[in-house]
Write an enzyme that holds these catalytic residues in place. Structure first.
Site, PDB file in Angstrom:
ATOM      1  N   SER A 109      38.128  36.772  40.828  1.00  0.00           N
ATOM      2  CA  SER A 109      38.544  36.458  39.430  1.00  0.00           C
ATOM      3  C   SER A 109      39.966  36.591  39.081  1.00  0.00           C
ATOM      4  O   SER A 109      40.586  38.266  39.353  1.00  0.00           O
ATOM      5  CB  SER A 109      37.909  35.815  37.922  1.00  0.00           C
ATOM      6  OG  SER A 109      39.413  36.080  37.058  1.00  0.00           O
ATOM      7  N   LYS A 110      41.126  36.202  38.620  1.00  0.00           N
ATOM      8  CA  LYS A 110      41.958  36.890  38.818  1.00  0.00           C
ATOM      9  C   LYS A 110      41.744  38.071  37.057  1.00  0.00           C
ATOM     10  O   LYS A 110      43.544  38.572  36.904  1.00  0.00           O
ATOM     11  CB  LYS A 110      43.732  36.139  38.480  1.00  0.00           C
ATOM     12  CG  LYS A 110      43.673  35.054  37.661  1.00  0.00           C
ATOM     13  CD  LYS A 110      44.855  34.338  37.387  1.00  0.00           C
ATOM     14  CE  LYS A 110      44.368  33.316  36.569  1.00  0.00           C
ATOM     15  NZ  LYS A 110      45.268  31.489  35.903  1.00  0.00           N
ATOM     16  N   ARG A 111      41.617  37.633  36.730  1.00  0.00           N
ATOM     17  CA  ARG A 111      40.926  38.227  35.429  1.00  0.00           C
ATOM     18  C   ARG A 111      40.752  39.412  35.243  1.00  0.00           C
ATOM     19  O   ARG A 111      40.063  40.800  34.570  1.00  0.00           O
ATOM     20  CB  ARG A 111      40.483  37.583  34.271  1.00  0.00           C
ATOM     21  CG  ARG A 111      41.284  36.703  33.575  1.00  0.00           C
ATOM     22  CD  ARG A 111      40.990  36.445  32.523  1.00  0.00           C
ATOM     23  NE  ARG A 111      40.303  34.610  32.447  1.00  0.00           N
ATOM     24  CZ  ARG A 111      40.757  33.832  32.312  1.00  0.00           C
ATOM     25  NH1 ARG A 111      41.799  34.078  31.581  1.00  0.00           N
ATOM     26  NH2 ARG A 111      40.262  32.514  31.983  1.00  0.00           N
TER      27      ARG A 111
END
Ligand code: GLU
Length: 569
Positions: A262-264
Protein backbone atom coordinates in the site's frame (compact mmCIF):
# COMPACT_ATOMS: atom_id res chain seq x y z
CA UNK A 1 -2.84 -6.58 -36.44
CA UNK A 2 -2.11 -3.02 -37.55
CA UNK A 3 -3.56 -0.44 -35.22
CA UNK A 4 -6.22 -2.70 -33.81
CA UNK A 5 -5.04 -2.56 -30.22
CA UNK A 6 -5.46 0.68 -28.28
CA UNK A 7 -4.55 0.61 -24.61
CA UNK A 8 -4.25 3.36 -22.07
CA UNK A 9 -2.85 4.24 -18.71
CA UNK A 10 -5.12 6.61 -16.85
CA UNK A 11 -3.57 7.79 -13.59
CA UNK A 12 -5.23 10.18 -11.20
CA UNK A 13 -2.62 12.82 -10.42
CA UNK A 14 -3.11 12.78 -6.67
CA UNK A 15 0.37 11.63 -5.71
CA UNK A 16 3.47 9.89 -6.92
CA UNK A 17 3.44 7.03 -9.39
CA UNK A 18 3.71 3.90 -7.25
CA UNK A 19 4.81 0.45 -8.32
CA UNK A 20 1.24 -0.78 -8.83
CA UNK A 21 0.49 2.07 -11.24
CA UNK A 22 3.82 1.61 -12.99
CA UNK A 23 3.07 -2.07 -13.55
CA UNK A 24 -0.32 -1.20 -15.03
CA UNK A 25 1.33 1.32 -17.35
CA UNK A 26 4.00 -1.19 -18.36
CA UNK A 27 1.50 -3.94 -19.19
CA UNK A 28 -0.64 -1.60 -21.27
CA UNK A 29 2.47 -0.35 -23.04
CA UNK A 30 3.65 -3.90 -23.70
CA UNK A 31 0.31 -5.05 -25.10
CA UNK A 32 0.15 -2.14 -27.53
CA UNK A 33 3.78 -2.27 -28.61
CA UNK A 34 3.97 -3.28 -32.24
CA UNK A 35 0.24 -4.03 -32.27
CA UNK A 36 -1.31 -0.58 -31.94
CA UNK A 37 -1.18 2.45 -29.71
CA UNK A 38 -0.68 3.15 -26.05
CA UNK A 39 -2.17 6.33 -24.71
CA UNK A 40 -1.84 8.28 -21.51
CA UNK A 41 -4.78 10.10 -20.02
CA UNK A 42 -4.73 12.24 -16.89
CA UNK A 43 -7.80 11.63 -14.74
CA UNK A 44 -8.01 14.91 -12.88
CA UNK A 45 -11.74 15.31 -12.29
CA UNK A 46 -11.21 15.24 -8.54
CA UNK A 47 -10.20 18.87 -8.44
CA UNK A 48 -9.39 18.99 -4.74
CA UNK A 49 -6.93 16.10 -4.87
CA UNK A 50 -5.34 16.56 -8.31
CA UNK A 51 -2.29 18.68 -8.96
CA UNK A 52 -0.08 19.76 -11.83
CA UNK A 53 2.98 18.77 -9.81
CA UNK A 54 1.72 15.24 -9.45
CA UNK A 55 0.98 15.09 -13.19
CA UNK A 56 4.50 16.22 -14.01
CA UNK A 57 5.96 13.69 -11.61
CA UNK A 58 4.00 10.84 -13.20
CA UNK A 59 5.06 11.80 -16.74
CA UNK A 60 8.65 12.09 -15.65
CA UNK A 61 8.62 8.71 -13.91
CA UNK A 62 7.07 6.99 -16.93
CA UNK A 63 9.57 8.63 -19.26
CA UNK A 64 12.41 7.49 -16.99
CA UNK A 65 11.09 3.93 -17.00
CA UNK A 66 11.06 4.01 -20.79
CA UNK A 67 7.31 3.42 -20.82
CA UNK A 68 6.69 5.95 -23.57
CA UNK A 69 3.15 6.80 -24.63
CA UNK A 70 2.21 7.19 -28.29
CA UNK A 71 -0.56 9.64 -27.53
CA UNK A 72 -1.13 11.91 -24.57
CA UNK A 73 0.31 15.00 -22.93
CA UNK A 74 3.54 16.04 -24.59
CA UNK A 75 6.72 15.51 -22.66
CA UNK A 76 10.23 16.41 -23.69
CA UNK A 77 12.82 14.13 -22.19
CA UNK A 78 15.40 16.26 -20.40
CA UNK A 79 18.29 13.96 -21.30
CA UNK A 80 17.86 13.32 -25.02
CA UNK A 81 15.23 15.90 -26.00
CA UNK A 82 12.94 13.19 -27.41
CA UNK A 83 9.31 14.29 -27.42
CA UNK A 84 6.86 11.74 -26.08
CA UNK A 85 3.09 11.92 -26.60
CA UNK A 86 1.10 14.24 -28.81
CA UNK A 87 -2.25 13.86 -30.51
CA UNK A 88 -1.81 12.36 -33.99
CA UNK A 89 -5.36 10.93 -34.15
CA UNK A 90 -7.04 14.01 -32.70
CA UNK A 91 -8.59 12.19 -29.74
CA UNK A 92 -7.32 14.63 -27.09
CA UNK A 93 -7.24 16.66 -24.95
CA UNK A 94 -5.81 14.16 -22.50
CA UNK A 95 -6.59 15.94 -19.26
CA UNK A 96 -10.12 15.09 -18.22
CA UNK A 97 -10.59 18.52 -16.70
CA UNK A 98 -10.44 19.86 -20.27
CA UNK A 99 -13.10 17.49 -21.57
CA UNK A 100 -16.11 18.61 -19.58
CA UNK A 101 -18.20 19.56 -22.59
CA UNK A 102 -17.86 16.03 -23.93
CA UNK A 103 -18.97 14.49 -20.66
CA UNK A 104 -21.92 16.88 -20.39
CA UNK A 105 -23.05 15.89 -23.86
CA UNK A 106 -23.19 12.26 -22.86
CA UNK A 107 -24.80 12.98 -19.53
CA UNK A 108 -27.51 14.91 -21.40
CA UNK A 109 -28.04 11.93 -23.66
CA UNK A 110 -28.51 9.70 -20.64
CA UNK A 111 -30.95 12.11 -19.01
CA UNK A 112 -32.95 12.38 -22.22
CA UNK A 113 -33.31 8.64 -22.50
CA UNK A 114 -34.13 8.49 -18.75
CA UNK A 115 -31.03 6.40 -17.99
CA UNK A 116 -29.84 9.19 -15.68
CA UNK A 117 -31.59 11.70 -13.47
CA UNK A 118 -30.90 14.57 -11.10
CA UNK A 119 -30.96 13.93 -7.35
CA UNK A 120 -31.16 16.57 -4.67
CA UNK A 121 -30.45 14.98 -1.31
CA UNK A 122 -27.72 16.69 0.67
CA UNK A 123 -24.47 14.86 1.28
CA UNK A 124 -25.40 14.68 4.98
CA UNK A 125 -28.63 12.95 4.25
CA UNK A 126 -26.95 10.38 2.08
CA UNK A 127 -24.35 9.80 4.74
CA UNK A 128 -27.04 9.30 7.40
CA UNK A 129 -28.83 6.78 5.21
CA UNK A 130 -25.53 4.97 4.61
CA UNK A 131 -24.91 4.75 8.34
CA UNK A 132 -28.38 3.51 9.04
CA UNK A 133 -27.91 0.76 6.46
CA UNK A 134 -24.59 -0.15 8.02
CA UNK A 135 -26.14 -0.36 11.48
CA UNK A 136 -28.65 -2.83 10.10
CA UNK A 137 -25.82 -4.73 8.46
CA UNK A 138 -27.10 -4.28 4.95
CA UNK A 139 -25.29 -2.61 2.07
CA UNK A 140 -26.45 0.87 1.22
CA UNK A 141 -27.77 1.36 -2.27
CA UNK A 142 -29.30 4.47 -3.69
CA UNK A 143 -32.36 3.74 -5.81
CA UNK A 144 -34.69 6.19 -7.45
CA UNK A 145 -37.96 6.38 -5.51
CA UNK A 146 -40.87 4.65 -7.22
CA UNK A 147 -43.01 7.81 -7.15
CA UNK A 148 -40.34 9.92 -8.81
CA UNK A 149 -41.71 12.81 -10.88
CA UNK A 150 -39.52 13.30 -13.92
CA UNK A 151 -40.92 16.61 -15.13
CA UNK A 152 -40.68 18.17 -11.67
CA UNK A 153 -37.15 16.92 -11.18
CA UNK A 154 -35.94 18.28 -14.53
CA UNK A 155 -37.52 21.61 -13.70
CA UNK A 156 -35.95 21.68 -10.24
CA UNK A 157 -32.59 20.77 -11.75
CA UNK A 158 -32.36 24.20 -13.37
CA UNK A 159 -32.64 25.99 -10.07
CA UNK A 160 -31.04 23.79 -7.45
CA UNK A 161 -27.73 22.20 -6.63
CA UNK A 162 -27.86 18.56 -7.59
CA UNK A 163 -25.91 15.53 -8.64
CA UNK A 164 -26.77 13.36 -11.63
CA UNK A 165 -27.19 9.66 -10.98
CA UNK A 166 -27.15 6.78 -13.40
CA UNK A 167 -30.05 4.34 -13.34
CA UNK A 168 -28.31 1.09 -12.85
CA UNK A 169 -30.19 -1.82 -14.49
CA UNK A 170 -32.18 -4.15 -12.24
CA UNK A 171 -30.58 -7.26 -13.64
CA UNK A 172 -27.09 -8.58 -12.86
CA UNK A 173 -24.24 -7.29 -15.01
CA UNK A 174 -22.17 -9.94 -16.73
CA UNK A 175 -18.93 -9.68 -18.66
CA UNK A 176 -15.82 -11.69 -19.42
CA UNK A 177 -12.49 -10.66 -17.96
CA UNK A 178 -9.39 -11.80 -19.82
CA UNK A 179 -7.72 -12.83 -16.57
CA UNK A 180 -10.59 -13.75 -14.27
CA UNK A 181 -12.99 -15.30 -16.79
CA UNK A 182 -16.77 -14.90 -16.84
CA UNK A 183 -18.02 -12.63 -14.05
CA UNK A 184 -21.45 -11.77 -12.76
CA UNK A 185 -22.27 -8.85 -10.48
CA UNK A 186 -25.65 -9.04 -8.81
CA UNK A 187 -27.95 -7.10 -6.52
CA UNK A 188 -25.40 -5.61 -4.11
CA UNK A 189 -23.64 -3.81 -6.98
CA UNK A 190 -26.73 -2.32 -8.51
CA UNK A 191 -26.64 1.15 -7.01
CA UNK A 192 -27.72 4.30 -8.83
CA UNK A 193 -24.29 5.86 -8.63
CA UNK A 194 -23.38 9.49 -9.21
CA UNK A 195 -22.06 10.40 -12.66
CA UNK A 196 -21.90 14.18 -12.26
CA UNK A 197 -20.99 15.82 -9.00
CA UNK A 198 -22.39 18.97 -7.49
CA UNK A 199 -19.39 20.94 -8.77
CA UNK A 200 -20.38 20.06 -12.34
CA UNK A 201 -17.46 17.69 -12.88
CA UNK A 202 -18.20 14.14 -13.95
CA UNK A 203 -17.26 11.32 -11.64
CA UNK A 204 -14.51 8.94 -12.54
CA UNK A 205 -17.03 6.32 -13.71
CA UNK A 206 -18.63 8.50 -16.34
CA UNK A 207 -15.43 10.11 -17.54
CA UNK A 208 -13.56 6.84 -17.90
CA UNK A 209 -16.35 5.29 -19.96
CA UNK A 210 -16.77 8.27 -22.27
CA UNK A 211 -13.03 8.65 -22.77
CA UNK A 212 -12.33 4.99 -23.38
CA UNK A 213 -15.01 5.03 -26.06
CA UNK A 214 -14.06 8.32 -27.73
CA UNK A 215 -10.38 7.46 -27.64
CA UNK A 216 -11.04 4.09 -29.24
CA UNK A 217 -9.62 2.07 -26.35
CA UNK A 218 -9.89 -1.64 -27.10
CA UNK A 219 -8.21 -3.17 -24.02
CA UNK A 220 -8.31 -2.03 -20.41
CA UNK A 221 -5.66 -3.56 -18.18
CA UNK A 222 -5.88 -2.29 -14.63
CA UNK A 223 -5.46 -3.39 -11.03
CA UNK A 224 -7.96 -5.71 -9.40
CA UNK A 225 -8.87 -2.94 -6.96
CA UNK A 226 -10.96 -1.58 -9.84
CA UNK A 227 -12.89 -4.77 -10.40
CA UNK A 228 -15.97 -3.60 -8.50
CA UNK A 229 -16.11 -0.51 -10.71
CA UNK A 230 -16.28 -2.50 -13.88
CA UNK A 231 -19.97 -3.55 -13.75
CA UNK A 232 -20.81 0.14 -13.50
CA UNK A 233 -18.68 0.90 -16.50
CA UNK A 234 -20.15 -1.95 -18.51
CA UNK A 235 -23.70 -0.84 -17.67
CA UNK A 236 -22.88 2.74 -18.70
CA UNK A 237 -21.35 1.54 -21.96
CA UNK A 238 -24.50 -0.41 -22.76
CA UNK A 239 -26.72 2.59 -22.06
CA UNK A 240 -24.57 4.82 -24.23
CA UNK A 241 -24.27 2.27 -27.07
CA UNK A 242 -20.52 2.06 -26.60
CA UNK A 243 -18.58 -1.07 -27.30
CA UNK A 244 -17.25 -2.70 -24.13
CA UNK A 245 -13.46 -2.95 -24.32
CA UNK A 246 -11.76 -6.16 -23.24
CA UNK A 247 -10.94 -6.03 -19.57
CA UNK A 248 -8.04 -7.66 -17.81
CA UNK A 249 -7.78 -7.07 -14.08
CA UNK A 250 -4.26 -7.50 -12.75
CA UNK A 251 -3.47 -9.39 -9.54
CA UNK A 252 -2.95 -7.42 -6.35
CA UNK A 253 0.61 -6.88 -5.13
CA UNK A 254 1.61 -8.12 -1.69
CA UNK A 255 4.64 -7.47 0.50
CA UNK A 256 6.96 -10.30 1.49
CA UNK A 257 5.28 -10.44 4.92
CA UNK A 258 1.92 -11.20 3.34
CA UNK A 259 0.38 -7.76 3.84
CA UNK A 260 -1.12 -5.97 0.86
CA UNK A 261 1.31 -3.46 -0.58
CA UNK A 262 0.00 0.00 0.00
CA UNK A 263 1.08 3.55 -0.56
CA UNK A 264 0.81 3.89 3.20
CA UNK A 265 3.53 1.31 3.90
CA UNK A 266 6.21 3.95 4.20
CA UNK A 267 4.20 5.85 6.78
CA UNK A 268 3.59 2.61 8.63
CA UNK A 269 7.30 1.77 8.79
CA UNK A 270 8.24 5.31 9.82
CA UNK A 271 5.55 5.29 12.50
CA UNK A 272 6.86 2.01 13.90
CA UNK A 273 10.44 3.27 13.96
CA UNK A 274 9.41 6.52 15.60
CA UNK A 275 7.39 4.76 18.30
CA UNK A 276 10.36 2.54 19.09
CA UNK A 277 12.73 5.52 19.24
CA UNK A 278 10.29 7.44 21.47
CA UNK A 279 10.05 4.48 23.82
CA UNK A 280 13.85 4.38 24.03
CA UNK A 281 14.80 8.03 24.40
CA UNK A 282 11.78 10.32 24.18
CA UNK A 283 13.56 13.62 24.58
CA UNK A 284 16.41 13.10 22.14
CA UNK A 285 14.00 11.64 19.61
CA UNK A 286 11.63 14.59 19.90
CA UNK A 287 14.49 16.99 19.37
CA UNK A 288 15.56 15.17 16.27
CA UNK A 289 12.14 14.88 14.65
CA UNK A 290 10.34 18.05 15.73
CA UNK A 291 12.35 20.02 13.21
CA UNK A 292 11.08 17.79 10.43
CA UNK A 293 7.39 17.69 11.28
CA UNK A 294 5.84 20.11 13.76
CA UNK A 295 4.74 18.47 17.04
CA UNK A 296 0.99 18.82 16.43
CA UNK A 297 1.06 17.38 12.98
CA UNK A 298 3.37 14.64 14.15
CA UNK A 299 0.99 13.72 16.96
CA UNK A 300 -1.98 13.51 14.60
CA UNK A 301 -0.01 11.40 12.18
CA UNK A 302 1.22 9.09 14.93
CA UNK A 303 -2.25 8.38 16.18
CA UNK A 304 -4.01 7.99 12.83
CA UNK A 305 -2.90 5.15 10.59
CA UNK A 306 -4.71 6.70 7.62
CA UNK A 307 -2.67 9.89 7.61
CA UNK A 308 0.31 10.27 5.33
CA UNK A 309 3.26 12.63 5.54
CA UNK A 310 4.82 14.27 2.51
CA UNK A 311 7.46 12.11 0.77
CA UNK A 312 10.25 14.49 1.70
CA UNK A 313 9.15 14.53 5.36
CA UNK A 314 9.19 10.74 5.39
CA UNK A 315 12.63 10.65 3.80
CA UNK A 316 13.94 13.07 6.44
CA UNK A 317 12.31 11.08 9.25
CA UNK A 318 13.82 7.85 7.95
CA UNK A 319 17.23 9.48 7.88
CA UNK A 320 16.88 11.00 11.35
CA UNK A 321 15.80 7.65 12.78
CA UNK A 322 18.40 5.70 10.82
CA UNK A 323 15.90 3.38 9.12
CA UNK A 324 15.38 2.49 5.48
CA UNK A 325 11.74 3.03 4.61
CA UNK A 326 10.30 0.57 2.10
CA UNK A 327 10.20 2.00 -1.42
CA UNK A 328 6.70 2.23 -2.90
CA UNK A 329 6.93 4.96 -5.52
CA UNK A 330 8.91 4.75 -8.74
CA UNK A 331 10.81 7.76 -7.48
CA UNK A 332 11.88 5.81 -4.37
CA UNK A 333 13.54 3.18 -6.53
CA UNK A 334 15.11 5.78 -8.77
CA UNK A 335 16.54 7.54 -5.75
CA UNK A 336 17.75 4.24 -4.33
CA UNK A 337 19.77 3.72 -7.51
CA UNK A 338 17.84 1.09 -9.45
CA UNK A 339 18.22 0.99 -13.21
CA UNK A 340 14.99 1.71 -15.11
CA UNK A 341 15.38 -1.41 -17.23
CA UNK A 342 15.67 -3.53 -14.07
CA UNK A 343 12.62 -1.92 -12.50
CA UNK A 344 10.61 -2.71 -15.65
CA UNK A 345 11.86 -6.29 -15.68
CA UNK A 346 10.92 -6.76 -12.05
CA UNK A 347 7.51 -5.08 -12.42
CA UNK A 348 6.74 -7.29 -15.40
CA UNK A 349 7.08 -10.37 -13.20
CA UNK A 350 4.43 -9.09 -10.79
CA UNK A 351 1.66 -11.17 -12.23
CA UNK A 352 3.07 -12.08 -15.62
CA UNK A 353 5.71 -14.53 -16.77
CA UNK A 354 7.06 -15.26 -20.22
CA UNK A 355 6.56 -18.99 -19.71
CA UNK A 356 9.84 -19.88 -21.34
CA UNK A 357 12.83 -21.80 -20.13
CA UNK A 358 16.47 -21.04 -20.63
CA UNK A 359 18.99 -23.64 -21.84
CA UNK A 360 19.25 -25.10 -18.35
CA UNK A 361 15.51 -25.55 -18.01
CA UNK A 362 14.98 -22.63 -15.63
CA UNK A 363 12.18 -20.10 -16.10
CA UNK A 364 13.43 -17.05 -17.93
CA UNK A 365 13.25 -14.18 -15.48
CA UNK A 366 15.72 -11.62 -16.70
CA UNK A 367 14.69 -9.77 -19.85
CA UNK A 368 14.49 -6.30 -21.33
CA UNK A 369 11.54 -4.22 -22.47
CA UNK A 370 11.84 -5.40 -26.07
CA UNK A 371 11.52 -9.02 -24.96
CA UNK A 372 8.52 -8.13 -22.82
CA UNK A 373 6.81 -6.24 -25.65
CA UNK A 374 7.34 -9.12 -28.01
CA UNK A 375 6.02 -11.85 -25.69
CA UNK A 376 3.38 -10.04 -23.71
CA UNK A 377 -0.18 -11.37 -23.88
CA UNK A 378 -2.97 -11.20 -21.34
CA UNK A 379 -3.22 -15.00 -21.38
CA UNK A 380 -0.06 -15.24 -19.33
CA UNK A 381 -1.26 -12.91 -16.59
CA UNK A 382 -1.89 -14.97 -13.47
CA UNK A 383 -4.79 -14.78 -11.06
CA UNK A 384 -2.73 -15.33 -7.92
CA UNK A 385 -1.55 -12.36 -5.88
CA UNK A 386 1.89 -11.12 -6.85
CA UNK A 387 4.68 -10.89 -4.28
CA UNK A 388 6.99 -7.91 -4.16
CA UNK A 389 10.35 -9.47 -3.36
CA UNK A 390 12.80 -6.67 -2.60
CA UNK A 391 15.79 -9.01 -2.35
CA UNK A 392 15.12 -10.25 -5.83
CA UNK A 393 14.90 -6.72 -7.15
CA UNK A 394 18.23 -5.88 -5.55
CA UNK A 395 19.84 -8.99 -6.95
CA UNK A 396 18.52 -8.18 -10.45
CA UNK A 397 20.01 -4.72 -10.11
CA UNK A 398 23.34 -6.02 -8.94
CA UNK A 399 23.60 -8.41 -11.88
CA UNK A 400 22.57 -5.70 -14.31
CA UNK A 401 25.27 -3.38 -12.99
CA UNK A 402 27.81 -6.17 -13.23
CA UNK A 403 26.82 -6.65 -16.87
CA UNK A 404 27.09 -2.95 -17.72
CA UNK A 405 30.36 -1.78 -19.21
CA UNK A 406 32.28 0.97 -17.42
CA UNK A 407 31.07 3.62 -19.87
CA UNK A 408 27.37 2.78 -19.45
CA UNK A 409 27.71 2.55 -15.73
CA UNK A 410 29.38 5.93 -15.68
CA UNK A 411 26.64 7.47 -17.83
CA UNK A 412 23.83 6.12 -15.66
CA UNK A 413 25.58 6.99 -12.44
CA UNK A 414 26.20 10.54 -13.72
CA UNK A 415 22.48 10.98 -14.40
CA UNK A 416 21.79 9.71 -10.94
CA UNK A 417 24.28 12.16 -9.40
CA UNK A 418 22.84 15.10 -11.34
CA UNK A 419 19.57 14.44 -9.57
CA UNK A 420 20.52 13.13 -6.17
CA UNK A 421 24.15 14.04 -5.47
CA UNK A 422 25.00 17.17 -7.48
CA UNK A 423 27.75 18.05 -5.01
CA UNK A 424 29.75 15.06 -6.26
CA UNK A 425 29.71 16.55 -9.77
CA UNK A 426 31.01 19.82 -8.38
CA UNK A 427 33.69 18.36 -6.16
CA UNK A 428 35.31 15.97 -8.63
CA UNK A 429 36.09 16.45 -12.29
CA UNK A 430 34.86 14.06 -14.95
CA UNK A 431 38.14 12.24 -15.45
CA UNK A 432 38.32 11.48 -11.76
CA UNK A 433 34.70 10.38 -11.59
CA UNK A 434 35.21 8.04 -14.50
CA UNK A 435 38.12 6.33 -12.80
CA UNK A 436 36.30 6.20 -9.51
CA UNK A 437 33.25 4.59 -11.09
CA UNK A 438 35.34 2.04 -12.96
CA UNK A 439 37.26 1.13 -9.81
CA UNK A 440 34.19 0.40 -7.70
CA UNK A 441 31.56 -0.68 -10.25
CA UNK A 442 31.75 -4.41 -9.59
CA UNK A 443 31.19 -3.81 -5.89
CA UNK A 444 28.06 -1.70 -6.43
CA UNK A 445 24.55 -3.06 -6.22
CA UNK A 446 22.87 0.24 -6.98
CA UNK A 447 23.72 3.62 -8.48
CA UNK A 448 23.47 5.01 -4.96
CA UNK A 449 26.25 2.75 -3.68
CA UNK A 450 29.18 4.83 -4.99
CA UNK A 451 28.19 7.69 -2.71
CA UNK A 452 26.66 5.65 0.11
CA UNK A 453 28.06 6.41 3.53
CA UNK A 454 29.51 2.96 4.01
CA UNK A 455 29.56 1.99 0.35
CA UNK A 456 32.52 0.79 -1.70
CA UNK A 457 33.42 4.34 -2.76
CA UNK A 458 33.09 6.01 0.63
CA UNK A 459 36.84 5.98 1.23
CA UNK A 460 37.44 8.39 -1.65
CA UNK A 461 34.64 10.81 -0.84
CA UNK A 462 35.20 11.18 2.88
CA UNK A 463 37.56 13.86 4.20
CA UNK A 464 41.07 12.65 5.05
CA UNK A 465 40.59 13.23 8.76
CA UNK A 466 37.00 12.02 9.00
CA UNK A 467 36.95 8.27 8.44
CA UNK A 468 37.20 5.82 11.33
CA UNK A 469 39.71 2.95 11.45
CA UNK A 470 38.38 -0.56 11.68
CA UNK A 471 39.75 -1.86 14.98
CA UNK A 472 40.17 -5.43 13.77
CA UNK A 473 42.00 -4.37 10.64
CA UNK A 474 44.28 -2.12 12.69
CA UNK A 475 45.12 -4.95 15.11
CA UNK A 476 45.71 -7.46 12.37
CA UNK A 477 47.54 -5.42 9.75
CA UNK A 478 49.14 -2.52 11.62
CA UNK A 479 50.05 -3.91 15.02
CA UNK A 480 50.93 -7.55 14.43
CA UNK A 481 54.12 -8.88 12.93
CA UNK A 482 57.78 -8.12 13.15
CA UNK A 483 58.32 -5.55 11.83
CA UNK A 484 54.76 -4.35 12.43
CA UNK A 485 52.57 -3.02 9.64
CA UNK A 486 52.99 0.44 11.10
CA UNK A 487 56.74 0.17 10.93
CA UNK A 488 56.59 -0.93 7.29
CA UNK A 489 54.25 1.98 6.51
CA UNK A 490 56.81 4.37 7.90
CA UNK A 491 59.47 2.77 5.73
CA UNK A 492 57.52 2.59 2.45
CA UNK A 493 56.19 6.09 2.72
CA UNK A 494 58.96 8.01 0.98
CA UNK A 495 59.35 5.75 -2.05
CA UNK A 496 55.58 5.40 -2.44
CA UNK A 497 55.00 9.14 -2.42
CA UNK A 498 57.83 9.56 -4.91
CA UNK A 499 56.12 7.29 -7.48
CA UNK A 500 56.12 9.05 -10.81
CA UNK A 501 53.45 9.53 -12.12
CA UNK A 502 51.15 8.82 -9.20
CA UNK A 503 49.19 6.27 -11.21
CA UNK A 504 48.13 2.66 -10.51
CA UNK A 505 50.99 0.96 -12.39
CA UNK A 506 53.80 3.12 -11.03
CA UNK A 507 52.33 3.04 -7.52
CA UNK A 508 52.22 -0.74 -7.57
CA UNK A 509 55.71 -0.88 -9.04
CA UNK A 510 57.05 1.34 -6.24
CA UNK A 511 55.45 -0.86 -3.57
CA UNK A 512 56.72 -4.03 -5.24
CA UNK A 513 60.26 -2.66 -5.49
CA UNK A 514 60.19 -1.75 -1.81
CA UNK A 515 58.93 -5.22 -0.79
CA UNK A 516 61.61 -6.99 -2.83
CA UNK A 517 64.36 -4.88 -1.42
CA UNK A 518 63.02 -5.25 2.13
CA UNK A 519 62.48 -8.98 1.67
CA UNK A 520 58.77 -9.01 2.68
CA UNK A 521 55.71 -10.25 0.77
CA UNK A 522 53.47 -7.73 -1.03
CA UNK A 523 50.58 -8.34 1.37
CA UNK A 524 52.65 -7.25 4.37
CA UNK A 525 52.76 -3.74 2.90
CA UNK A 526 49.64 -3.59 0.75
CA UNK A 527 47.22 -4.31 3.61
CA UNK A 528 48.67 -1.70 5.98
CA UNK A 529 48.50 0.80 3.11
CA UNK A 530 44.84 -0.06 2.57
CA UNK A 531 44.05 0.46 6.22
CA UNK A 532 45.90 3.76 6.22
CA UNK A 533 44.21 4.95 3.04
CA UNK A 534 40.66 3.75 3.66
CA UNK A 535 40.31 2.76 7.33
CA UNK A 536 39.63 -0.88 6.45
CA UNK A 537 41.07 -3.90 4.74
CA UNK A 538 38.79 -4.07 1.68
CA UNK A 539 39.05 -1.70 -1.22
CA UNK A 540 39.58 -1.75 -4.97
CA UNK A 541 43.08 -2.81 -6.13
CA UNK A 542 45.75 -0.93 -4.21
CA UNK A 543 47.05 1.06 -7.18
CA UNK A 544 43.54 2.25 -8.11
CA UNK A 545 42.72 3.09 -4.52
CA UNK A 546 45.79 5.23 -3.97
CA UNK A 547 45.75 6.84 -7.42
CA UNK A 548 42.14 7.89 -6.90
CA UNK A 549 43.08 9.60 -3.67
CA UNK A 550 46.10 11.26 -5.23
CA UNK A 551 49.53 11.91 -3.81
CA UNK A 552 48.60 14.63 -1.34
CA UNK A 553 45.65 12.88 0.20
CA UNK A 554 47.63 9.66 0.52
CA UNK A 555 50.40 11.59 2.25
CA UNK A 556 47.91 13.12 4.69
CA UNK A 557 46.27 9.79 5.38
CA UNK A 558 49.59 8.06 6.00
CA UNK A 559 50.59 10.71 8.45
CA UNK A 560 47.28 10.56 10.25
CA UNK A 561 47.40 6.78 10.45
CA UNK A 562 50.94 6.70 11.80
CA UNK A 563 49.93 9.20 14.46
CA UNK A 564 46.63 7.58 15.45
CA UNK A 565 47.26 3.87 14.97
CA UNK A 566 50.78 3.31 16.23
CA UNK A 567 50.99 0.19 18.43
CA UNK A 568 51.18 0.93 22.15
CA UNK A 569 54.86 1.07 23.09
N1 GLU B 1 -7.79 6.95 -12.62
C1 GLU B 1 -7.85 5.61 -12.16
C2 GLU B 1 -6.76 5.37 -11.15
O1 GLU B 1 -5.82 6.11 -11.08
C3 GLU B 1 -7.65 4.65 -13.31
C4 GLU B 1 -8.77 3.76 -13.48
C5 GLU B 1 -8.79 2.95 -14.75
O2 GLU B 1 -7.72 2.52 -15.19
O3 GLU B 1 -9.83 2.77 -15.27
O4 GLU B 1 -6.83 4.45 -10.40
Amino acid sequence: MGDSVVTRFAPSPTGHLHVGGARTALFNWALARGRGRFLLRIEDTDRARSSEDATRGILEDLAWLGVHWDEGPEWRDARDGVVIGGDPRGVGPFHQAERRALYDRHIERLIESDRAYPAFESADRIEAARRAAQAEKRGYRYRRPADWDRAAALERMRREDHVVRFRMPETPVEFVDDVLGALRFGEEHLDDFVIRKRDGFPTYHLAVVVDDALMGVTHVLRGQEHLNNTPRHVALQRSLDFRTPRYAHLPLIFNADGSKMSKRDKDKAARGALRAALAGDPQATRERVDRIVGPDRLERWLSDAKRQLEPRELAALGEALGVDLPGIDVEDFRRAGYLPEVVCNFLALLGWSPGQKDDEGRDIERFDRAFLAERFTTQRIGRANARFDREKLLSFNQSAIAELGDADFFAQWSDWCARYAPDVLERFDEAWRRRFAAAIRTRCRTLADPTARSGPGAFALVADDAFPYDAQAVAKFLHKGEPSGCALLGEVRASLLAAQPFEPASIEAAVRAFCEQRGVGMGRVAQPLRVAATGGAASPPLGDTLALLGRERVARRLERCLAECAPAA
